[in-house]
Design a protein around this motif. Structure first.
Motif, PDB file in Angstrom:
ATOM      1  N   VAL A 199       5.493 -61.573  23.088  1.00 17.51           N
ATOM      2  CA  VAL A 199       6.771 -61.886  23.530  1.00 17.51           C
ATOM      3  C   VAL A 199       7.491 -62.849  22.494  1.00 17.51           C
ATOM      4  CG1 VAL A 199       7.825 -63.057  25.580  1.00 17.51           C
ATOM      5  CG2 VAL A 199       6.128 -61.441  26.028  1.00 17.51           C
ATOM      6  N   PHE A 223      13.201 -54.129  27.619  1.00 18.27           N
ATOM      7  CA  PHE A 223      13.559 -52.712  27.636  1.00 18.27           C
ATOM      8  C   PHE A 223      12.617 -51.850  28.434  1.00 18.27           C
ATOM      9  CE2 PHE A 223      13.453 -48.563  25.366  1.00 18.27           C
ATOM     10  CZ  PHE A 223      14.751 -48.040  25.572  1.00 18.27           C
ATOM     11  N   ASN A 248      24.936 -47.484  25.950  1.00 14.40           N
ATOM     12  CA  ASN A 248      24.219 -48.763  25.812  1.00 14.40           C
ATOM     13  C   ASN A 248      25.328 -49.965  26.529  1.00 14.40           C
ATOM     14  OD1 ASN A 248      22.974 -51.218  24.843  1.00 14.40           O
ATOM     15  ND2 ASN A 248      23.160 -50.686  22.840  1.00 14.40           N
ATOM     16  N   GLN A 273       3.264 -53.535  32.891  1.00 18.35           N
ATOM     17  CA  GLN A 273       3.609 -54.355  31.497  1.00 18.35           C
ATOM     18  C   GLN A 273       4.774 -54.995  31.883  1.00 18.35           C
ATOM     19  OE1 GLN A 273       3.847 -50.637  29.135  1.00 18.35           O
ATOM     20  NE2 GLN A 273       1.937 -51.107  28.241  1.00 18.35           N
ATOM     21  N   ARG A 321      17.326 -50.485  31.954  1.00 17.98           N
ATOM     22  CA  ARG A 321      16.828 -49.293  32.151  1.00 17.98           C
ATOM     23  C   ARG A 321      15.442 -49.157  32.851  1.00 17.98           C
ATOM     24  NH1 ARG A 321      19.030 -45.086  28.587  1.00 17.98           N
ATOM     25  NH2 ARG A 321      20.919 -46.106  27.981  1.00 17.98           N
ATOM     26  N   ALA A 351       2.182 -56.569  24.047  1.00 13.50           N
ATOM     27  CA  ALA A 351       3.169 -57.210  24.028  1.00 13.50           C
ATOM     28  C   ALA A 351       3.235 -58.498  23.284  1.00 13.50           C
ATOM     29  CB  ALA A 351       4.111 -57.122  25.060  1.00 13.50           C
ATOM     30  N   ASP A 405       3.796 -54.349  18.973  1.00 15.83           N
ATOM     31  CA  ASP A 405       4.856 -55.070  19.254  1.00 15.83           C
ATOM     32  C   ASP A 405       5.300 -56.001  18.371  1.00 15.83           C
ATOM     33  OD1 ASP A 405       7.026 -55.499  21.076  1.00 15.83           O
ATOM     34  OD2 ASP A 405       5.949 -56.816  22.318  1.00 15.83           O
ATOM     35  N   PHE A 445      24.243 -52.476  27.900  1.00 14.23           N
ATOM     36  CA  PHE A 445      23.581 -53.862  27.801  1.00 14.23           C
ATOM     37  C   PHE A 445      24.178 -54.275  26.482  1.00 14.23           C
ATOM     38  CE2 PHE A 445      19.956 -55.761  25.128  1.00 14.23           C
ATOM     39  CZ  PHE A 445      20.114 -56.814  25.943  1.00 14.23           C
ATOM     40  N   THR A 485       6.107 -52.093  22.529  1.00 11.30           N
ATOM     41  CA  THR A 485       5.249 -51.866  23.417  1.00 11.30           C
ATOM     42  C   THR A 485       5.396 -50.219  23.879  1.00 11.30           C
ATOM     43  OG1 THR A 485       5.313 -54.061  24.533  1.00 11.30           O
ATOM     44  CG2 THR A 485       4.531 -52.304  25.901  1.00 11.30           C
ATOM     45  N   SER A 486       6.593 -49.617  23.840  1.00 10.07           N
ATOM     46  CA  SER A 486       6.662 -48.277  24.469  1.00 10.07           C
ATOM     47  C   SER A 486       6.115 -47.407  23.295  1.00 10.07           C
ATOM     48  CB  SER A 486       8.234 -48.091  24.619  1.00 10.07           C
ATOM     49  OG  SER A 486       8.691 -48.974  25.579  1.00 10.07           O
ATOM     50  N   GLN A 525      12.639 -48.919  29.877  1.00 11.66           N
ATOM     51  CA  GLN A 525      12.155 -47.639  29.513  1.00 11.66           C
ATOM     52  C   GLN A 525      10.990 -47.343  28.723  1.00 11.66           C
ATOM     53  OE1 GLN A 525      15.463 -45.163  28.349  1.00 11.66           O
ATOM     54  NE2 GLN A 525      13.986 -44.274  26.768  1.00 11.66           N
ATOM     55  N   GLY A 526       9.873 -46.663  29.381  1.00 18.00           N
ATOM     56  CA  GLY A 526       8.752 -46.327  28.470  1.00 18.00           C
ATOM     57  C   GLY A 526       7.566 -47.542  28.725  1.00 18.00           C
ATOM     58  N   LYS A 527       7.896 -48.583  29.676  1.00 16.79           N
ATOM     59  CA  LYS A 527       6.950 -49.497  30.005  1.00 16.79           C
ATOM     60  C   LYS A 527       6.565 -49.143  31.219  1.00 16.79           C
ATOM     61  CE  LYS A 527       8.016 -53.289  26.877  1.00 16.79           C
ATOM     62  NZ  LYS A 527       9.576 -52.949  26.311  1.00 16.79           N
TER      63      LYS A 527
END
Lengths: 255, 255, 255, 255, 255, 255, 255, 255
Positions: free
Chosen positions: C41, C56, C237, C64, C84, C39, E156, C239, E131-132, C58-60
């Motif tokens: 940041v 986000f 969505n 992580q 999510r 990542a 990322d 958010f 990241t995902s 989802q998928g992490k």
């Protein structure tokens, strides 16, 4: 609260047997009622539309369903329908409302504390193309039945063996309104509608696979029907078909 | 040929005023008639469905339309409707049928040699969301009118200024059947259906642009209506809506 | 790191209370920070955009997520939002950050070590069409709240019983920005936007079935709104809607 | 009729300088006005929404447009906007309203009998990705301008040469609201929104070919933006973007 | 069997150290080999295409995978790649081939009995937006690595904070071929391709939700890239991207 | 009941060895039979179409399948096919019909109490592109075999190594009808059809991922084949392909 | 302005033969140039990407095209490409730039004041499936040619008669990069890529009808290619294919 | 060049009446012939597939069509078919080939210098649902006829009046192969296929509007047919249906 119940309250106020304060309390809820911030029950609907609000079970918790059913059954003794409710949620609800009946194939829960009053001399016929379409056909049947209509059914008479359909010709020709439920290519509503002058409500189902695309093939087939006395509801929407058929069967065209 | 005409022939045979040979010739055409190999006119339809076949003008030559109209008007004096006919083709047809009237906005040609008999005490109301939706609304209006119904209209009362709709509340609540014509997001049928118990026929139109996708947005909106007394016909299918509304308005539910 | 924290560092360097080396170390991370290669940041975001990066979920993996939260909370004490995120992952994260609060319906995890400062006199109103749309509405509510806004909610006021909406007319007319969350036909944003001059953020939800196509029907309905003070975010969505509403509510138009 | 005009009428009635009958006649039209059955002009909109109804030219005849413009200009001297009007129709309208100005690239006709009053200190910035997107960007510009906003433009700064965008960084960072117009992959709004805290209205255009699918690629790209201060309007809807941006730029968040 | 192995056999025949019969047996399998009727392994591929057949694990049983790997490893000592293989199947295969290594995030199994020989001086760079997206980026990395290329990665660096990308400018400008992996709006390949003259392989991922439609939004964005040195592979096809990048990095353009 | 069985009954009536009453009972079921209201078995189909009704297992309970199989096996000893039946349901059915054989890869259950009689001198060839397509190819194979045809198979000869296909050239050129089963891009039917004059039935499979869209890519590829002796069945419809191939292989073109 | 021209300016400044003021004026335009507000020409592109900006003719007026061409040809003598330009617009442009050549089938206009310098020893091969695909193949050919590559073509060798393709086997195997242009089912790239180790750029065309959906069938076929050395560009994007092929053919992998 | 012509050449060489040189010249063209670089005519096709290449007129110039026809008619006297050719192009071609006949409704041009030899005792039946579907039905009819088959037609017998279809029951039951052409909901193939054991080729047409989506509704309906002796060709592909029907009608299943 339906129209009769409304008149009942007003007459009692007129007779002096109901105080203005109590009447006011009851009538304030008539428009709608806020339940813990998660639902705004439309109690006025039975007056405006002839049938109370129906609870769409999908995406609601069993607690929310119980809360709405409680609010509805407190204010009126009309039938309460819950659609698209899973077996697990239904079990929870029945603990609170043991009179409610769960119809597993149709995924409906019905709380009916009195026999629905028949509101039309007409009769509604529900036809399904295949055995796999029966759950949706049952949802239409139960809805129309609960709303006070004579309803009959004919199942598994798809177009691949069309003589099976023609064997029911008399029953088909005598129906006031016909609901036709079909998946795959969705051809049955066109054929049925070509045989009668009655209005036909077509219900596409998600039965099929591949290029059936979860009911899109059937939906498009029905929207493009070469018979003109056909209108369509959403895929797998047996409830809507039953509701629409009831609203047709009870129209005021002979006032 | 409608039921009355059929009985008339049979009675004359019974009375001896029509020879069996002549009756046979007339009745042979009753089932259907082959016109030069390009069309098979379904003369039996008026008996079976209460209204004769309607000519879908799109994709037919004016010669083919004239041919079918001739066959139909030879065998009956019922109204003949031609839908989706262009101005150019209509001009050609009117040369042969000078009594026919072309409605340019609705793209319909109507040959009506007698006033349609009113077949229901109910009344049909056609509502359009926008001015641009009027051609489709007119097609619905003319169809329902030609089929023997009382029909009224309210145009340009979309949801962006919803007080315009509520100003017509009484008229809306008194209709037996309501047709709602809308493009763009197609939200009007849900709002109207939420106000009444009458059945609502929703007609999506191709009015809009971009993500309207030629009426798909409106079609999907209507199929997913949160009001349940709604069923849907094809995009821009004013004719089908008028036909379906007529078939509802004339149902036999008080036999 | 937000603007205040940046100025704080610089002032301390000026005052001599922070060595150049230490300031350099802190400021080097300001642009972005690489975490174990998975990542990058964007610590600069709080300065550039007024609010730090949001995770986000989802998928992490939960590892992580913990890693990114650690990096963020080391450099600033701003609120950290994770969207999510599943119940299972949230449990893992809370083991490391016991102050973080998991909102199960909204699927958000919020680490907020100080009350968010209110940055606008305006107020945001979140309206949902149905009870099933509440999780998405909650996500919008929590996001806007965390970003320093006054936020109110009205739930379950869909267009099938439109009087429920009109009962809240005053509250609706007084909002600075309105978020409308709806599934099925997605008609509510058009109706609400037709009542007010405030901007309306429309959020389609995946609530519905069949031709709802997981929110496409609602999305298209909203994109084709006949009211013009409407813009749309992605399906479900909440958010993004809360973030956009906050960015509107805090615009600099009176400089 | 806007709020000032309404107060003016009422004050004159109070002063006795306007008879009750005349005031009544003027105010009766205030809610809406029926024009020959084809349109129901929403004169109340200027009071409710701060801007009068806008005429959607597509699908209307020039006679209908003239009729609606006449009704609107009789009752108020606010600006009248006609969108999506062809050159041919505009010529016809200008014969009746010679003061109206036709903007050919934006396909707008504007009748503005006084300079629009600036209603916000903020400023709106319209950015386009390519030269071919300019007509839609112009539609947004003209709409926002007519509604009383400071508006600037930057054209042809797409992501394939992103340094062109960064050269305008200061202007971008100073805008109160940003409209980004882009076709093809529609990536520009994400990049712009990542640079600022202001709200970004993304407008997909139908520019492109093949798998651009008439703007669907750009629309989907924008709906899935990884920047969160973005909301989207319909494909090619420059008008809606300008309207939404104006409604944002004029919000009451400092009451 | 690759070209070297083929030459080796022939030279041994020439030298007399391999009998014609034995050579014939080995070479007969060279074209393809039928394994129990369920697979036809293309042993000729390594000669024709420079790399042996790769096993697409999805939809194959672990027995079938073992069978094909056995056939392949019997005839050559080239690397064997299995893509889209689940954890459960990989465990079964490793029982038979304990040297094989399973990469869980990339869902790849690699049997490599010798270090792949580097076949180009160029280098391939794999960039991921979020990241995902890393699992797909890893699949591309491992594929290109196994095929004998220098490969680097940057993860990322999505467009919402574009300065993170620019910080790697030198590395990006020095790559011979670039793979860009992105979900959501898929904007990153356009921005990267706008910075360099190297060819860019764009890989859309299914990361996102709602109108991301499982990667369609990203796919369409990439196909409509306004940068021209971009070509696209299937959604989530990291393997294909790595293979294509290798085939580019090893082209014979300096013969 | 097939034609032979029908003649057998009638001849016995003629000979006096079967009473009219018994014959009537047997023949009454010939048209169709209603089973407990959930299915209407088309017993006439074997006479009309040369093969009895086939049971579509998806969406039926094992009880319903057993009920239909019982009705069918009572009236005839023709083969009974059940398609798309899960392992769990098959186990239940086999408890009642222990002679039935379950083919797990093809998800078919076959009850065959006599060897199917070969009804054509022609032969059907089933070709699959990949190993993962074999289950669908098997469904086609088993169907055509059960219907009385010579059937052969060639598996895993996709276009990426086209020499594997050409090695079977003689077998391909000698087939009377060819079924080609392929997923991904679905290119194999075009190549095969370009080699022969026999009719080719193309079966797209859902094998693939991403922009394969569950078989849509393959379906579209096959519908757009540049070879003209190709027609297509539904995605994953091995059964339909086998049935259609049988109906072609048994046509009466030499009467 | 390309790198050589940049160095030329700087060397002259160093030598004193160009004043700082003049150099500054020339270099200021190097980044980009604003043309009358409608275009921002990216003069830096030739340095950054090795080839100047290309003018996308669709949606631009001939005046705008002339304006951009003038700016480009003032600052450099590199080739100027205009794509997707109609015959009518090209005529207008040629009045101003009489040296420009219009290629009607490819809809390209090329202004080339010197022969393009060959920048690679490799060669690009353009293959088309059908005669109707030739215009797109020509666009790819002309682009790659203008960018300094050896380019050859083979037209009309679709998969329905695959021996036509194999007759060119040697030429195909010798190409450094291959562009394959195909409509309908788009199968040709898979077959070609299966024969070689070179990278293949697949270009779907909109040739076809019905379920070809304007090139979608071909696009999906190519994205799902079972050969892995394939990447895809937009439908009908011959220009992009030529550009990408050139960027591959000129990669720096032997530095 | 068909098989007879090939044998003729060889026999003459054997007899000495044709020199080896001349035979060689003729036979070299047998595989394929390159015409001015724009077409590669597959002369081998008549030998391989029993019918020469057919010219797809769409997207070709009349000069290209003439060129290909010349090459084909030089080498053989088989029939030459051109499909999807406009009236304007046909006129140009007929100037060169005055014997060619243009069928305007089917948009086909046929050059037939001898009556096609009947190659099967079977007969093909073409059925159309509506009058507007006739052009596609004619294309199928002319193709099958030209390829040496007995062909009959029945037009305008759609499912809305299904008795019209049943009146042709005997003719339908006697056909060897049936082509069913239908637009709108595309239900006719299912009904027809349910009546017979012959194979049915279904042709969806683009007739319809709105949710017919240019033939998609009909296509999906046919792909999902609940009758199994149905396979489908592309939308409006009458040619393909005729070709496929011919290839079925002429199969070698009684060798």
């Amino acid at each position: 609260m339906n129209e009769k119940e409304l008149i009942f309250i007003l007459e009692n106020v007129a007779k002096g047997s109901l105080s203005v304060e109590n009447a006011q309390t009851q009538l304030k809820k008539m428009a709608f009622e806020d339940i813990d911030g998660y639902a705004t029950v439309d109690h006025h609907r039975a007056i405006r539309k002839g049938f109370p609000e129906v609870i769409f079970g999908q995406g609601k918790t069993s607690d929310q369903i119980v809360g709405i059913m409680t609010a509805m059954s407190n204010i009126s003794d009309e039938v309460v329908l819950v659609t698209r409710i899973t077996y697990e949620k239904a079990l929870e609800v029945i603990k609170v409302f043991p009179d409610a009946i769960f119809h597993e194939d149709a995924k409906m829960l019905i709380l009916s504390r009195k026999e629905p009053e028949i509101r039309s001399n007409g009769n509604i016929l529900v036809i399904s193309a295949g055995t796999s379409d029966i759950p949706i056909a049952k949802e239409a049947y139960l809805t129309a039945k609960s709303m006070g209509n004579h309803v009959n059914t004919i199942f598994d008479v798809g177009v691949a063996g069309i003589h099976r359909l023609f064997a029911h010709r008399r029953e088909i020709e005598n129906a006031s309104v016909i609901i036709v439920v079909a998946g795959m290519e969705g051809a049955l509503p066109s054929v049925v509608a070509g045989m009668v002058k009655a209005p036909v409500i077509a219900v596409p189902t998600s039965i099929g696979y591949g290029a059936g695309f979860g009911g899109i093939a059937a939906l498009l087939g029905m929207l493009n029907s070469c018979s003109s006395n056909v209108a369509v509801v959403n895929i797998d929407n047996g409830f809507g078909a039953g509701y629409m058929a009831s609203s047709i069967n009870q129209i005021r065209n002979h006032a």
